[in-house]
Design a protein around this motif. Sequence first.
Motif, PDB file in Angstrom:
ATOM      1  N   ARG A  87       0.764  -1.297   0.173  1.00 61.35           N
ATOM      2  CA  ARG A  87      -0.114  -0.067   0.088  1.00 61.35           C
ATOM      3  C   ARG A  87       0.885   1.100   0.034  1.00 61.35           C
ATOM      4  O   ARG A  87       0.714   2.331  -0.646  1.00 61.35           O
ATOM      5  CB  ARG A  87      -1.063   0.056   1.142  1.00 61.35           C
ATOM      6  N   ALA A  88       2.010   1.391   0.826  1.00 62.06           N
ATOM      7  CA  ALA A  88       2.858   2.474   0.786  1.00 62.06           C
ATOM      8  C   ALA A  88       3.447   2.769  -0.488  1.00 62.06           C
ATOM      9  O   ALA A  88       3.795   3.739  -0.973  1.00 62.06           O
ATOM     10  CB  ALA A  88       3.861   2.161   1.927  1.00 62.06           C
ATOM     11  N   ARG A  89       3.905   1.554  -1.122  1.00 59.71           N
ATOM     12  CA  ARG A  89       4.684   1.681  -2.574  1.00 59.71           C
ATOM     13  C   ARG A  89       3.627   2.093  -3.722  1.00 59.71           C
ATOM     14  O   ARG A  89       3.864   3.238  -4.257  1.00 59.71           O
ATOM     15  CB  ARG A  89       5.030   0.249  -2.816  1.00 59.71           C
ATOM     16  N   ASP A  90       2.351   1.619  -3.471  1.00 51.00           N
ATOM     17  CA  ASP A  90       1.246   2.273  -4.401  1.00 51.00           C
ATOM     18  C   ASP A  90       0.962   3.580  -4.146  1.00 51.00           C
ATOM     19  O   ASP A  90       0.760   4.297  -5.208  1.00 51.00           O
ATOM     20  CB  ASP A  90      -0.051   1.518  -4.195  1.00 51.00           C
ATOM     21  N   ALA A  91       0.951   3.869  -2.802  1.00 51.48           N
ATOM     22  CA  ALA A  91       0.605   5.401  -2.402  1.00 51.48           C
ATOM     23  C   ALA A  91       1.790   6.252  -3.146  1.00 51.48           C
ATOM     24  O   ALA A  91       1.342   7.279  -3.643  1.00 51.48           O
ATOM     25  CB  ALA A  91       0.350   5.492  -1.220  1.00 51.48           C
ATOM     26  N   ALA A  92       2.931   5.885  -3.057  1.00 48.72           N
ATOM     27  CA  ALA A  92       4.323   6.552  -3.594  1.00 48.72           C
ATOM     28  C   ALA A  92       4.131   6.733  -4.972  1.00 48.72           C
ATOM     29  O   ALA A  92       4.328   7.846  -5.569  1.00 48.72           O
ATOM     30  CB  ALA A  92       5.413   5.993  -3.206  1.00 48.72           C
ATOM     31  N   LEU A  93       3.625   5.605  -5.710  1.00 42.29           N
ATOM     32  CA  LEU A  93       3.589   5.651  -7.035  1.00 42.29           C
ATOM     33  C   LEU A  93       2.395   6.631  -7.412  1.00 42.29           C
ATOM     34  O   LEU A  93       2.711   7.254  -8.551  1.00 42.29           O
ATOM     35  CB  LEU A  93       3.513   4.326  -7.551  1.00 42.29           C
ATOM     36  N   ALA A  94       1.364   6.677  -6.837  1.00 42.63           N
ATOM     37  CA  ALA A  94       0.141   7.402  -7.095  1.00 42.63           C
ATOM     38  C   ALA A  94       0.638   9.083  -7.103  1.00 42.63           C
ATOM     39  O   ALA A  94      -0.053   9.528  -7.958  1.00 42.63           O
ATOM     40  CB  ALA A  94      -0.847   7.017  -6.150  1.00 42.63           C
ATOM     41  N   SER A  95       1.568   9.449  -5.974  1.00 45.72           N
ATOM     42  CA  SER A  95       1.831  10.585  -5.878  1.00 45.72           C
ATOM     43  C   SER A  95       2.936  10.986  -6.860  1.00 45.72           C
ATOM     44  O   SER A  95       3.083  11.811  -7.251  1.00 45.72           O
ATOM     45  CB  SER A  95       2.366  10.753  -4.752  1.00 45.72           C
ATOM     46  N   LEU A  96       3.612   9.937  -7.678  1.00 46.14           N
ATOM     47  CA  LEU A  96       4.716  10.281  -8.555  1.00 46.14           C
ATOM     48  C   LEU A  96       4.105  10.279  -9.931  1.00 46.14           C
ATOM     49  O   LEU A  96       4.647  11.010 -10.714  1.00 46.14           O
ATOM     50  CB  LEU A  96       5.789   9.235  -8.515  1.00 46.14           C
ATOM     51  N   MET A  97       3.134   9.541 -10.239  1.00 46.77           N
ATOM     52  CA  MET A  97       2.731   9.394 -11.507  1.00 46.77           C
ATOM     53  C   MET A  97       2.344  10.764 -12.281  1.00 46.77           C
ATOM     54  O   MET A  97       2.549  10.983 -13.356  1.00 46.77           O
ATOM     55  CB  MET A  97       1.622   8.158 -11.716  1.00 46.77           C
ATOM     56  N   PRO A  98       1.524  11.522 -11.545  1.00 47.74           N
ATOM     57  CA  PRO A  98       1.078  12.839 -12.044  1.00 47.74           C
ATOM     58  C   PRO A  98       2.316  13.886 -12.640  1.00 47.74           C
ATOM     59  O   PRO A  98       2.325  14.451 -13.621  1.00 47.74           O
ATOM     60  CB  PRO A  98       0.352  13.803 -11.020  1.00 47.74           C
ATOM     61  N   ILE A  99       3.449  13.602 -11.787  1.00 46.89           N
ATOM     62  CA  ILE A  99       4.448  14.289 -12.142  1.00 46.89           C
ATOM     63  C   ILE A  99       5.281  14.026 -13.555  1.00 46.89           C
ATOM     64  O   ILE A  99       5.592  14.583 -14.208  1.00 46.89           O
ATOM     65  CB  ILE A  99       5.640  14.497 -10.946  1.00 46.89           C
ATOM     66  N   ILE A 100       5.461  12.471 -13.393  1.00 41.14           N
ATOM     67  CA  ILE A 100       5.958  11.710 -14.571  1.00 41.14           C
ATOM     68  C   ILE A 100       5.099  11.845 -15.859  1.00 41.14           C
ATOM     69  O   ILE A 100       5.680  12.361 -16.764  1.00 41.14           O
ATOM     70  CB  ILE A 100       6.309  10.339 -14.267  1.00 41.14           C
ATOM     71  N   GLY A 101       3.937  11.940 -15.480  1.00 42.77           N
ATOM     72  CA  GLY A 101       2.824  12.073 -16.751  1.00 42.77           C
ATOM     73  C   GLY A 101       2.946  13.583 -17.211  1.00 42.77           C
ATOM     74  O   GLY A 101       3.007  13.659 -18.539  1.00 42.77           O
ATOM     75  N   GLY A 102       3.184  14.452 -16.420  1.00 42.65           N
ATOM     76  CA  GLY A 102       3.472  15.932 -16.788  1.00 42.65           C
ATOM     77  C   GLY A 102       4.648  16.037 -17.518  1.00 42.65           C
ATOM     78  O   GLY A 102       4.703  16.772 -18.640  1.00 42.65           O
ATOM     79  N   ILE A 103       5.568  15.616 -17.147  1.00 43.29           N
ATOM     80  CA  ILE A 103       6.963  15.650 -18.042  1.00 43.29           C
ATOM     81  C   ILE A 103       7.002  14.993 -19.153  1.00 43.29           C
ATOM     82  O   ILE A 103       7.392  15.550 -20.255  1.00 43.29           O
ATOM     83  CB  ILE A 103       8.149  15.013 -17.036  1.00 43.29           C
ATOM     84  N   VAL A 104       6.410  13.641 -19.253  1.00 40.86           N
ATOM     85  CA  VAL A 104       6.241  13.008 -20.565  1.00 40.86           C
ATOM     86  C   VAL A 104       5.344  14.001 -21.338  1.00 40.86           C
ATOM     87  O   VAL A 104       5.773  14.110 -22.812  1.00 40.86           O
ATOM     88  CB  VAL A 104       5.466  11.390 -20.316  1.00 40.86           C
ATOM     89  N   ARG A 105       4.134  14.370 -20.920  1.00 39.67           N
ATOM     90  CA  ARG A 105       3.288  15.191 -21.817  1.00 39.67           C
ATOM     91  C   ARG A 105       4.212  16.245 -22.132  1.00 39.67           C
ATOM     92  O   ARG A 105       4.049  16.859 -23.558  1.00 39.67           O
ATOM     93  CB  ARG A 105       2.222  15.737 -20.939  1.00 39.67           C
ATOM     94  N   ASP A 106       4.980  17.175 -21.613  1.00 42.51           N
ATOM     95  CA  ASP A 106       5.396  18.321 -21.748  1.00 42.51           C
ATOM     96  C   ASP A 106       6.658  18.023 -22.804  1.00 42.51           C
ATOM     97  O   ASP A 106       7.042  18.982 -23.825  1.00 42.51           O
ATOM     98  CB  ASP A 106       6.380  19.047 -20.748  1.00 42.51           C
TER      99      ASP A 106
END
Length: 129
Positions: A87-106
């Motif tokens: 659960r901790a790992r999944d929560a960490a991924l959930a917090s990272l994915m928007p940042i990574i997604g934004g970088i990929v989008r940019d």
Amino acid sequence: MADQLARNVVSRALPKGMEISHFSVLNLLAHINEERTPAQLAEALHVTRGAMTNTLAKLEWAGHVHIRPDWDDARRKWVSLSPSGRRARDAALASLMPIIGGIVRDLGPEKVRATLPVLRELRARLGQA
């Protein structure tokens, strides 16, 4: 510099109290979905056994990993991911994915995909050094 900036972004995005080293261990255990010894984890993450022992102690205290003795060799221990750790790992991924997604989008997905083979080769060569 890119590594330092990336670590800074990741550190700020991780849930309170989680360090990059904690996330790295939890993510590896979640990915392989099997027990590993502390020595195997240290080797896989390219850290010293002492550093891994320290990280595992913190993760065990938080309830994120289970550490059990090896019944065949009393000198060795086995580490597995606990439900809390997943659960901790999944929560960490959930917090990272928007940042990574934004970088990929940019940058554009094509550019990111084009860099992956180069980064994989760089990782392989640095791993051999």
